[in-house]
Design a protein around this motif. Structure first.
Motif, PDB file in Angstrom:
ATOM      1  N   VAL A 225       0.842  -1.206   0.000  1.00 13.74           N
ATOM      2  CA  VAL A 225       0.000   0.000   0.000  1.00 13.74           C
ATOM      3  C   VAL A 225       0.870   1.246   0.000  1.00 13.74           C
ATOM      4  O   VAL A 225       0.668   2.189  -0.780  1.00 13.74           O
ATOM      5  N   GLY A 226       1.882   1.270   0.899  1.00 10.66           N
ATOM      6  CA  GLY A 226       2.768   2.433   0.974  1.00 10.66           C
ATOM      7  C   GLY A 226       3.525   2.664  -0.315  1.00 10.66           C
ATOM      8  O   GLY A 226       3.631   3.801  -0.799  1.00 10.66           O
ATOM      9  N   TYR A 227       4.047   1.569  -0.892  1.00 11.30           N
ATOM     10  CA  TYR A 227       4.839   1.682  -2.110  1.00 11.30           C
ATOM     11  C   TYR A 227       3.971   2.047  -3.311  1.00 11.30           C
ATOM     12  O   TYR A 227       4.232   3.032  -4.025  1.00 11.30           O
ATOM     13  N   PHE A 228       2.914   1.271  -3.532  1.00  8.01           N
ATOM     14  CA  PHE A 228       2.122   1.425  -4.747  1.00  8.01           C
ATOM     15  C   PHE A 228       1.371   2.752  -4.776  1.00  8.01           C
ATOM     16  O   PHE A 228       1.312   3.412  -5.828  1.00  8.01           O
ATOM     17  N   THR A 229       0.809   3.150  -3.648  1.00  3.43           N
ATOM     18  CA  THR A 229       0.038   4.394  -3.645  1.00  3.43           C
ATOM     19  C   THR A 229       0.946   5.605  -3.831  1.00  3.43           C
ATOM     20  O   THR A 229       0.554   6.583  -4.468  1.00  3.43           O
ATOM     21  N   ASP A 230       2.171   5.555  -3.273  1.00  5.29           N
ATOM     22  CA  ASP A 230       3.130   6.643  -3.517  1.00  5.29           C
ATOM     23  C   ASP A 230       3.478   6.712  -5.005  1.00  5.29           C
ATOM     24  O   ASP A 230       3.474   7.783  -5.615  1.00  5.29           O
ATOM     25  N   TRP A 231       3.796   5.552  -5.568  1.00  8.13           N
ATOM     26  CA  TRP A 231       4.178   5.509  -6.982  1.00  8.13           C
ATOM     27  C   TRP A 231       3.039   5.967  -7.878  1.00  8.13           C
ATOM     28  O   TRP A 231       3.234   6.770  -8.802  1.00  8.13           O
ATOM     29  N   LEU A 232       1.829   5.472  -7.612  1.00  5.28           N
ATOM     30  CA  LEU A 232       0.686   5.811  -8.457  1.00  5.28           C
ATOM     31  C   LEU A 232       0.350   7.292  -8.375  1.00  5.28           C
ATOM     32  O   LEU A 232       0.059   7.933  -9.393  1.00  5.28           O
ATOM     33  N   ALA A 233       0.421   7.846  -7.169  1.00  9.75           N
ATOM     34  CA  ALA A 233       0.105   9.267  -7.011  1.00  9.75           C
ATOM     35  C   ALA A 233       1.096  10.133  -7.793  1.00  9.75           C
ATOM     36  O   ALA A 233       0.706  11.117  -8.447  1.00  9.75           O
ATOM     37  N   LEU A 234       2.381   9.775  -7.735  1.00  5.73           N
ATOM     38  CA  LEU A 234       3.385  10.525  -8.490  1.00  5.73           C
ATOM     39  C   LEU A 234       3.130  10.433  -9.992  1.00  5.73           C
ATOM     40  O   LEU A 234       3.278  11.427 -10.724  1.00  5.73           O
ATOM     41  N   GLN A 235       2.747   9.242 -10.459  1.00  7.56           N
ATOM     42  CA  GLN A 235       2.456   9.085 -11.876  1.00  7.56           C
ATOM     43  C   GLN A 235       1.251   9.928 -12.287  1.00  7.56           C
ATOM     44  O   GLN A 235       1.247  10.546 -13.359  1.00  7.56           O
ATOM     45  N   MET A 236       0.240   9.986 -11.442  1.00 11.61           N
ATOM     46  CA  MET A 236      -0.982  10.718 -11.782  1.00 11.61           C
ATOM     47  C   MET A 236      -0.753  12.226 -11.795  1.00 11.61           C
ATOM     48  O   MET A 236      -1.523  12.966 -12.404  1.00 11.61           O
ATOM     49  N   ILE A 237       0.282  12.681 -11.113  1.00 11.91           N
ATOM     50  CA  ILE A 237       0.603  14.103 -11.139  1.00 11.91           C
ATOM     51  C   ILE A 237       1.144  14.516 -12.508  1.00 11.91           C
ATOM     52  O   ILE A 237       0.799  15.573 -13.043  1.00 11.91           O
ATOM     53  N   PHE A 238       1.981  13.653 -13.106  1.00  8.41           N
ATOM     54  CA  PHE A 238       2.670  14.031 -14.343  1.00  8.41           C
ATOM     55  C   PHE A 238       2.206  13.277 -15.594  1.00  8.41           C
ATOM     56  O   PHE A 238       2.577  13.647 -16.705  1.00  8.41           O
ATOM     57  N   ARG A 239       1.422  12.229 -15.435  1.00 12.61           N
ATOM     58  CA  ARG A 239       1.016  11.428 -16.580  1.00 12.61           C
ATOM     59  C   ARG A 239      -0.492  11.231 -16.581  1.00 12.61           C
ATOM     60  O   ARG A 239      -1.092  11.092 -15.517  1.00 12.61           O
ATOM     61  N   PRO A 240      -1.096  11.201 -17.759  1.00 14.19           N
ATOM     62  CA  PRO A 240      -0.483  11.415 -19.062  1.00 14.19           C
ATOM     63  C   PRO A 240      -0.297  12.898 -19.361  1.00 14.19           C
ATOM     64  O   PRO A 240      -0.947  13.754 -18.749  1.00 14.19           O
ATOM     65  N   ILE A 241       0.584  13.187 -20.311  1.00 20.95           N
ATOM     66  CA  ILE A 241       0.842  14.580 -20.692  1.00 20.95           C
ATOM     67  C   ILE A 241      -0.390  15.195 -21.347  1.00 20.95           C
ATOM     68  O   ILE A 241      -0.699  16.367 -21.119  1.00 20.95           O
ATOM     69  N   TYR A 242      -1.097  14.403 -22.133  1.00 18.41           N
ATOM     70  CA  TYR A 242      -2.333  14.857 -22.774  1.00 18.41           C
ATOM     71  C   TYR A 242      -3.511  14.082 -22.187  1.00 18.41           C
ATOM     72  O   TYR A 242      -3.340  12.945 -21.721  1.00 18.41           O
ATOM     73  N   PRO A 243      -4.711  14.649 -22.181  1.00 14.48           N
ATOM     74  CA  PRO A 243      -5.875  13.933 -21.632  1.00 14.48           C
ATOM     75  C   PRO A 243      -6.051  12.581 -22.313  1.00 14.48           C
ATOM     76  O   PRO A 243      -5.927  12.469 -23.536  1.00 14.48           O
ATOM     77  N   LYS A 244      -6.328  11.559 -21.529  1.00  8.68           N
ATOM     78  CA  LYS A 244      -6.460  10.199 -22.069  1.00  8.68           C
ATOM     79  C   LYS A 244      -7.639   9.512 -21.407  1.00  8.68           C
ATOM     80  O   LYS A 244      -7.834   9.620 -20.199  1.00  8.68           O
ATOM     81  N   ARG A 245      -8.413   8.798 -22.213  1.00  8.78           N
ATOM     82  CA  ARG A 245      -9.589   8.095 -21.704  1.00  8.78           C
ATOM     83  C   ARG A 245      -9.214   6.662 -21.338  1.00  8.78           C
ATOM     84  O   ARG A 245      -8.532   5.963 -22.095  1.00  8.78           O
ATOM     85  N   TYR A 246      -9.644   6.216 -20.145  1.00  9.15           N
ATOM     86  CA  TYR A 246      -9.310   4.890 -19.651  1.00  9.15           C
ATOM     87  C   TYR A 246     -10.576   4.048 -19.510  1.00  9.15           C
ATOM     88  O   TYR A 246     -11.574   4.508 -18.933  1.00  9.15           O
ATOM     89  N   LEU A 247     -10.503   2.837 -20.038  1.00  8.43           N
ATOM     90  CA  LEU A 247     -11.593   1.851 -19.941  1.00  8.43           C
ATOM     91  C   LEU A 247     -12.897   2.375 -20.521  1.00  8.43           C
ATOM     92  O   LEU A 247     -13.973   1.837 -20.249  1.00  8.43           O
TER      93      LEU A 247
END
Length: 409
Positions: A225-247
């Motif tokens: 939880v500590g590792y994945f949520t930190d990593w995911l939050a950092l990714q969501m700050i900078f990615r994607p560069i352009y708006p992208k639709r998921y699922l």
């Protein structure tokens, strides 16, 4: 698999299972909060050097980050020549004319009393006033000419890169504030996201515990939880560069990229208020590594102005004053050098309006590529973000061990 036993355990310990998602949510929130604070605090190393302790990542690498930020700023946003060209010599002279007139009168009287007191005292008042007014009349033109010369030699007398880096390096707290102010909404999202991500993973944790009752589940899930949520939050700050639709359900755009217009305004205001201020620019020109060239330019202009004032009467004046004329010239230059820093308040007021650093940065940031824009903030995270993620995992593991102790006792 004994479903009856699992159901019985759920019935008897339902409150523990109900608490697991909330516990995991708290782990997610806490590890994010610690990760954010580890970026900025403490400003100085706390602990036993060199390894047993901690210093905020941004203060620790403030020299590197200041250099990267300034190099990006100068390569894509600001050009020293463009900055100086925004100052109108005539306008500047008009803004400083009033205090300049008083300064000229004081300098003329002081120098004459120092080098030719007898002659100065013998002159009638109207003659002395005429000489002072003559000097005052030429003072604005002298300022305008000096500014024209400065524009032609800006690269020789003004090192904008050194000035900006020095401004950031003088105060680590300024570098921290630059990064924190730019990223406040993103960091707030990062901390809050831990609650949601942690809760979802906590539901999975509760199911796995019900099936296995393994004492390794809690610490391992806590670390994950500590590792994945930190990593995911950092990714969501900078990615994607352009708006992208998921699922096919929702669209996501990296938060920092989504706020580009807002960031441009905040960045421009902060740079204008804290780094590229008129006071910093003037201070750098007068005391920086290129200051000797600036004063050589000033010396040249003052000497030329005095020679123009004397005109055809120069031989007669030189004969009357003798060697004291050259001494007076050098004394005048030195006096101007000493008084110049005291006379910058009016200059600062005008240049603050003329430079409009905020507007210039906003205008230039529109021309940046997304990758260049991202580099305003990403260097604060990228090189050392693995440390933040790792600490999140370690903290999650320790809290998971605490969960095991609670569950078993």
């Amino acid at each position: 698999m004994n479903w009856v036993g699992i159901a019985d355990d759920l019935r008897r310990h339902w409150y523990l299972y109900a608490a697991m998602p909330f516990f995991a949510s708290a782990i997610g929130w806490f590890t994010k909060l610690v990760a954010v604070e580890m970026l900025y605090r403490p400003l100085e190393f706390k602990g036993i050097p060199p390894y047993l302790g901690w210093q905020g990542l941004i203060p620790r690498y403030s020299a590197r980050m200041a250099t990267m930020a300034v190099d990006l700023m100068l390569s894509r946003l600001l050009d020293p020549q463009e900055i100086i060209d925004r100052i109108d010599p005539a306008e500047l002279a008009a803004h400083v004319q009033e205090p300049m007139l008083e300064t000229v009168e004081g300098i003329v009287h002081e120098l004459m009393m120092r080098h030719q007191p007898g002659l100065w005292e013998l002159l009638p008042d109207q003659v002395r006033h005429f000489l002072i007014r003559r000097m005052q009349g030429d003072a604005p033109q002298l300022i305008a000419q000096m500014m024209d010369d400065l524009k032609e030699n800006v690269d020789l007398v003004f090192d904008l890169r050194t000035m900006a880096i020095d401004a950031l390096m003088r105060d680590k707290a300024l570098t921290v504030r630059l990064m924190r102010d730019l990223a406040t909404p993103e960091l707030r999202f990062m901390v809050r996201s831990g609650l949601v991500f942690g809760f979802v993973l906590g539901l999975v944790q509760a199911i796995v515990w019900a099936l296995t009752h393994s004492t390794l589940i809690m610490p391992l899930f806590g670390a994950f939880v500590g590792y994945f949520t930190d990593w995911l939050a950092l990714q969501m700050i900078f990615r994607p560069i352009y708006p992208k639709r998921y699922l096919g359900v929702f669209t996501w755009h990296g938060l920092f990229h989504k706020r580009r217009d807002e960031v441009a305004l905040d960045y421009g205001e902060l740079v204008a208020a804290e780094i590229l201020t008129p006071a910093n620019i003037i201070h750098a020109m007068m005391t920086g590594p290129q200051s000797d060239r600036l004063f050589s330019l000033i010396d040249h202009e003052i000497q030329r102005a005095m020679d123009q004032q004397l005109g055809p009467a120069k031989p007669i004046v030189e004969f009357a004053f003798g060697s004291s004329l050259n001494a007076m010239k050098h004394d005048l230059v030195n006096t101007v050098r000493e008084r110049l820093p005291e006379s910058t308040e009016q200059i600062e007021r005008y240049t603050m309006e003329a430079l409009d650093v905020t507007g210039l940065i906003i205008e230039k940031m529109k021309l940046m590529t997304n990758e260049e824009y991202e580099n305003l903030l990403r260097p604060a995270f990228k090189q050392d973000e693995w440390k933040i993620v790792l600490v999140g995992a370690v903290l999650g593991f320790l809290v998971g061990e605490l969960q095991v102790a609670v569950l078993l006792h």
